[in-house]
Design an enzyme around this catalytic site. Structure first.
Site, PDB file in Angstrom:
ATOM      1  N   GLU A  30       0.803  -1.230   0.000  1.00  0.00           N
ATOM      2  CA  GLU A  30       0.000   0.000   0.000  1.00  0.00           C
ATOM      3  C   GLU A  30       0.831   1.273   0.000  1.00  0.00           C
ATOM      4  O   GLU A  30       0.316   2.335  -0.323  1.00  0.00           O
ATOM      5  CB  GLU A  30      -0.972  -0.015   1.184  1.00  0.00           C
ATOM      6  CG  GLU A  30      -0.364   0.281   2.523  1.00  0.00           C
ATOM      7  CD  GLU A  30      -1.073   1.444   3.219  1.00  0.00           C
ATOM      8  OE1 GLU A  30      -2.087   1.941   2.713  1.00  0.00           O
ATOM      9  OE2 GLU A  30      -0.577   1.856   4.262  1.00  0.00           O
ATOM     10  N   ASN A  31       2.111   1.184   0.335  1.00  0.00           N
ATOM     11  CA  ASN A  31       2.988   2.359   0.315  1.00  0.00           C
ATOM     12  C   ASN A  31       4.065   2.244  -0.759  1.00  0.00           C
ATOM     13  O   ASN A  31       5.056   2.973  -0.745  1.00  0.00           O
ATOM     14  CB  ASN A  31       3.674   2.549   1.672  1.00  0.00           C
ATOM     15  CG  ASN A  31       2.707   2.741   2.815  1.00  0.00           C
ATOM     16  OD1 ASN A  31       2.590   1.911   3.702  1.00  0.00           O
ATOM     17  ND2 ASN A  31       1.988   3.859   2.799  1.00  0.00           N
ATOM     18  N   ASN A  70      -4.995   1.650   3.884  1.00  0.00           N
ATOM     19  CA  ASN A  70      -5.771   2.881   3.776  1.00  0.00           C
ATOM     20  C   ASN A  70      -5.344   3.769   2.604  1.00  0.00           C
ATOM     21  O   ASN A  70      -6.095   4.621   2.149  1.00  0.00           O
ATOM     22  CB  ASN A  70      -5.709   3.682   5.079  1.00  0.00           C
ATOM     23  CG  ASN A  70      -4.300   4.067   5.456  1.00  0.00           C
ATOM     24  OD1 ASN A  70      -3.416   3.218   5.579  1.00  0.00           O
ATOM     25  ND2 ASN A  70      -4.054   5.355   5.659  1.00  0.00           N
ATOM     26  N   HIS A  71      -4.132   3.560   2.070  1.00  0.00           N
ATOM     27  CA  HIS A  71      -3.668   4.338   0.913  1.00  0.00           C
ATOM     28  C   HIS A  71      -3.917   3.615  -0.410  1.00  0.00           C
ATOM     29  O   HIS A  71      -3.338   3.986  -1.439  1.00  0.00           O
ATOM     30  CB  HIS A  71      -2.172   4.638   1.039  1.00  0.00           C
ATOM     31  CG  HIS A  71      -1.839   5.578   2.156  1.00  0.00           C
ATOM     32  ND1 HIS A  71      -2.429   6.814   2.294  1.00  0.00           N
ATOM     33  CD2 HIS A  71      -0.963   5.453   3.197  1.00  0.00           C
ATOM     34  CE1 HIS A  71      -1.941   7.418   3.371  1.00  0.00           C
ATOM     35  NE2 HIS A  71      -1.064   6.609   3.932  1.00  0.00           N
ATOM     36  N   HIS A 113      -5.084  -4.141   8.711  1.00  0.00           N
ATOM     37  CA  HIS A 113      -4.365  -2.879   8.546  1.00  0.00           C
ATOM     38  C   HIS A 113      -4.947  -1.851   9.517  1.00  0.00           C
ATOM     39  O   HIS A 113      -6.015  -1.288   9.271  1.00  0.00           O
ATOM     40  CB  HIS A 113      -4.521  -2.398   7.102  1.00  0.00           C
ATOM     41  CG  HIS A 113      -3.509  -1.392   6.685  1.00  0.00           C
ATOM     42  ND1 HIS A 113      -2.214  -1.721   6.338  1.00  0.00           N
ATOM     43  CD2 HIS A 113      -3.601  -0.048   6.560  1.00  0.00           C
ATOM     44  CE1 HIS A 113      -1.554  -0.629   6.005  1.00  0.00           C
ATOM     45  NE2 HIS A 113      -2.370   0.408   6.131  1.00  0.00           N
ATOM     46  N   HIS A 157       4.197   0.433  10.557  1.00  0.00           N
ATOM     47  CA  HIS A 157       5.567   0.391  10.042  1.00  0.00           C
ATOM     48  C   HIS A 157       6.602   0.062  11.114  1.00  0.00           C
ATOM     49  O   HIS A 157       7.800   0.056  10.830  1.00  0.00           O
ATOM     50  CB  HIS A 157       5.966   1.705   9.352  1.00  0.00           C
ATOM     51  CG  HIS A 157       5.176   1.997   8.114  1.00  0.00           C
ATOM     52  ND1 HIS A 157       5.568   2.923   7.168  1.00  0.00           N
ATOM     53  CD2 HIS A 157       4.001   1.488   7.649  1.00  0.00           C
ATOM     54  CE1 HIS A 157       4.678   2.969   6.185  1.00  0.00           C
ATOM     55  NE2 HIS A 157       3.710   2.103   6.463  1.00  0.00           N
TER      56      HIS A 157
END
Length: 256
Positions: A39-40, A67-68, A149, A176
């Site tokens: 997602e990142n 969420n991203h 998440h 993270h």
């Protein structure tokens, strides 16, 4: 059976670590299923088509999100063809993509679910508890894996306690920062957060000076991914295929 999971990949440093270390990890651990959180992966937020295929090319079987997920509008153009992508079931817009995938591994149906927690999260439209109960009741699988998440360990632990008896592996992502609470919870391999793949000298993979300026002086900044030597974090679990329960869980952390 072994399942390998790699935590949130943050930008180019995280992708480079995956490319550099995943083949050796797979050779050492011999996983039957490899899942990474992407997602990142694209400049710190979201994923692109090019990076989606790059992560698969590195050795990932499936890619979970968070969420991203929709931070890069490009995803909406190719998400229907991305059959190895698993987006959070309860994140708007819910009509795009799939939040549940079934893989056949060693003759078993492995259900993989991606969910977002509700605490401190935007665009989450349904309770992860309600979603998971519904999925378990309407979808047939022999073993269940969940990427939860979420921001808080409390919400993740509560979710694990509720669903440990029906899942074989529940892995937390998003913060993270790898936690040291890996455990076998009634035969379910659990950890609150698998950690990240990103620049080591950073704040959660982000440029530390930018974060400090925003925090101290309220300066509007962009999400700049930190550069430099990176780390790789993850976790793997061993599953007894006869009992359908986890017998082992180990953290992975490779530092510069």
């Amino acid at each position: 059976m072994r399942i390998l999971f790699i935590g949130d990949i943050v930008g180019s440093p995280g992708r480079q670590m995956l490319q550099q270390h995943l083949p050796a990890l797979k050779e050492k651990i011999c996983p039957d299923l490899t899942i990474v959180n992407g997602e990142n992966a694209a400049h710190g937020k979201g994923i692109t088509k090019k990076i989606y295929y790059q992560l698969l090319g590195c050795g990932a079987d499936y890619i979970t999100m968070g969420n991203h997920t929709f931070s890069k509008s490009e995803l909406k153009m190719f998400i229907q063809e991305a059959d190895r992508l698993i987006r959070p079931v309860n994140l708007a817009p819910v009509e795009l993509g799939e939040g549940v995938r079934i893989a056949r591994v060693n003759g078993k149906r492995i259900g993989m679910v991606n969910l977002c927690g509700e605490v401190f999260m935007d665009n989450v439209v349904r309770s992860p508890f309600e979603c998971m109960s519904e999925i378990l009741n309407r979808t047939l699988a022999d073993l269940w894996f969940v990427d939860f998440h979420g921001e808080t360990t409390g919400e993740k632990e509560t979710f694990a306690q509720v669903f440990a008896d029906r899942c074989v592996m529940i892995v937390g992502t998003h913060t993270h920062v790898q936690t040291a609470d890996e455990q076998l919870m009634r035969g379910c391999a659990y950890i609150s957060d698998a950690g990240m793949c990103g620049a080591f000298d950073s704040i959660l993979g982000r440029d530390k000076r930018e974060v400090i300026e925003r925090t101290l002086y309220q300066i509007k900044t962009r999400y700049t991914v930190a550069e430099g030597p990176a780390m790789l974090c993850g976790v793997w679990a061993e599953i007894d295929e006869i009992t359908g329960r986890a017998t082992r869980i180990e953290r992975i952390q490779i530092r510069p």
